[in-house]
Design an enzyme around this catalytic site. Structure first.
Site, PDB file in Angstrom:
ATOM      1  N   ILE A  70       0.757  -1.177   0.039  1.00 31.97           N
ATOM      2  CA  ILE A  70       0.188  -0.072   0.013  1.00 31.97           C
ATOM      3  C   ILE A  70       0.733   1.340   0.158  1.00 31.97           C
ATOM      4  O   ILE A  70       1.725   1.171   0.596  1.00 31.97           O
ATOM      5  CB  ILE A  70      -0.957   0.082   1.199  1.00 31.97           C
ATOM      6  CG1 ILE A  70      -2.042   1.013   0.956  1.00 31.97           C
ATOM      7  CG2 ILE A  70      -0.295   0.060   2.548  1.00 31.97           C
ATOM      8  CD1 ILE A  70      -3.196   0.983   1.980  1.00 31.97           C
ATOM      9  N   GLY A 125       0.495  -5.448   0.712  1.00 24.98           N
ATOM     10  CA  GLY A 125      -0.729  -5.489  -0.048  1.00 24.98           C
ATOM     11  C   GLY A 125      -0.595  -6.328  -1.386  1.00 24.98           C
ATOM     12  O   GLY A 125      -1.523  -6.931  -1.997  1.00 24.98           O
ATOM     13  N   ASP A 128      -1.586  -9.922  -0.417  1.00 23.09           N
ATOM     14  CA  ASP A 128      -3.009  -9.720  -0.383  1.00 23.09           C
ATOM     15  C   ASP A 128      -3.501 -10.142  -1.760  1.00 23.09           C
ATOM     16  O   ASP A 128      -4.390 -11.029  -1.764  1.00 23.09           O
ATOM     17  CB  ASP A 128      -3.544  -8.467   0.054  1.00 23.09           C
ATOM     18  CG  ASP A 128      -3.285  -8.257   1.484  1.00 23.09           C
ATOM     19  OD1 ASP A 128      -3.677  -9.089   2.288  1.00 23.09           O
ATOM     20  OD2 ASP A 128      -2.782  -7.038   1.904  1.00 23.09           O
ATOM     21  N   GLU A 148       3.314  -6.193   6.930  1.00 26.47           N
ATOM     22  CA  GLU A 148       2.250  -5.226   7.623  1.00 26.47           C
ATOM     23  C   GLU A 148       2.757  -5.013   9.000  1.00 26.47           C
ATOM     24  O   GLU A 148       2.746  -3.958   9.632  1.00 26.47           O
ATOM     25  CB  GLU A 148       0.697  -5.766   7.736  1.00 26.47           C
ATOM     26  CG  GLU A 148       0.019  -5.298   6.320  1.00 26.47           C
ATOM     27  CD  GLU A 148       0.397  -6.411   5.485  1.00 26.47           C
ATOM     28  OE1 GLU A 148      -0.146  -6.152   4.185  1.00 26.47           O
ATOM     29  OE2 GLU A 148       1.186  -7.318   5.390  1.00 26.47           O
ATOM     30  N   ASP A 156      -4.939  -6.654   6.878  1.00 23.07           N
ATOM     31  CA  ASP A 156      -6.380  -6.709   7.024  1.00 23.07           C
ATOM     32  C   ASP A 156      -6.901  -6.781   5.681  1.00 23.07           C
ATOM     33  O   ASP A 156      -8.474  -6.691   5.536  1.00 23.07           O
ATOM     34  CB  ASP A 156      -6.820  -5.491   7.857  1.00 23.07           C
ATOM     35  CG  ASP A 156      -6.475  -4.131   6.868  1.00 23.07           C
ATOM     36  OD1 ASP A 156      -6.034  -4.395   6.154  1.00 23.07           O
ATOM     37  OD2 ASP A 156      -7.030  -3.082   7.698  1.00 23.07           O
TER      38      ASP A 156
END
Length: 275
Positions: A70, A125, A128, A148, A156
């Site tokens: 991110i 990310g 993810d 993270e 998350d």
């Protein structure tokens, strides 16, 4: 008219191919995920899902890396909204997180198989994203990290839910708690990727060949295989068997089945209608 995106790009490299490329397209920041990405990515996937010419999607990153995670500027914007009382600010944050989660889950909702082609960094990310993909391949110099925890965040957007199912609970726990980097070869050993290629050029060519092979199969069978596998993760064996029986009672008796059998008998390549 085809929609233009700020953070991703859709390419069909051959007009005669059902393989489409969805490219993370912010190379100057190693394809870090901005807030715009979380709005555009599911729109791009939906466009490909609804495109009858698209049979398989290859997801990759432009430039030298797949995804650096991110964008820290976006993270500051998300974390910096403390206006109003604590309950309401918490509700706004939860809404933003759910919106971002939904953008990643769009990969699983897409009817077409999504193949991740990973080179360079795949951080935070990026993990993810690739854990939501249907198949994953990488280069030998790829670097992965569930990062993270080093940013004082509990991951998350899906890694903590999807990674244990791919690499096992113990391995996922170790990677998530340490945030350590691991190589493409280790990713193969863990089962995160199915194959490691020597270079990005070899990766893209190898994944193209694999995608073309999948794209030549019955679209109904490919869609059903993805749907049943994704749904069965949440089901008991008995529930999963019942679900696939219901699915096939609706989809099995198709023109694709007749064409596949005829092609096998006559030793020719099958030709299926688009989905």
């Amino acid at each position: 008219m085809e929609e233009k995106y700020k953070t991703v790009q859709i390419l069909q490299k051959s007009q005669n191919s059902g393989v489409f490329h969805l490219i993370l397209n912010r190379p100057s920041v190693r394809n870090a995920l901005s807030l715009d990405f979380f709005a555009e990515f599911p729109k791009a996937l939906h466009a490909l899902d609804q495109n009858p010419n698209a049979a398989v999607i290859i997801l990759s990153g432009s430039g030298d890396h797949f995804c650096a995670g991110i964008d820290l500027k976006s993270l500051n914007v998300i974390a910096g909204d403390h206006s109003g009382d604590r309950g309401r600010s918490g509700e706004r944050l939860r809404k933003k997180i759910k919106f971002m989660q939904d953008a990643i889950t769009a990969i699983e909702r897409c009817r077409k198989p999504v193949i991740a082609a990973i080179h360079g960094a795949c951080i935070g990310g990026g993990i993810d994203i690739v854990t939501a993909c249907d198949v994953r391949y990488c280069t030998k110099d790829a670097i992965f990290s569930v990062k993270e925890v080093d940013l004082a965040i509990t991951a998350d957007l899906g890694t903590l839910q999807r990674l244990p199912r791919i690499v096992g609970f113990g391995n996922a726990m170790e990677l998530a708690l340490t945030g350590r980097r691991f190589s493409g070869e280790e990713a193969k050993e863990l089962g995160l990727v199915s194959r490691v290629f020597g270079s990005n050029e070899e990766l893209m060519e190898g994944v193209r060949i694999i995608a073309e092979g999948i794209g030549g199969k019955s679209p109904l069978a490919v869609r059903g295989t993805k749907e049943v596998l994704v749904r069965s993760r949440e089901m008991s064996l008995e529930q999963g068997l019942d679900y696939v029986a219901t699915w096939n009672s609706s989809m099995l008796l198709s023109d694709d089945l007749t064409e596949a059998i005829s092609a096998q008998i006559h030793k020719r390549k099958p030709l299926f209608a688009k989905l």
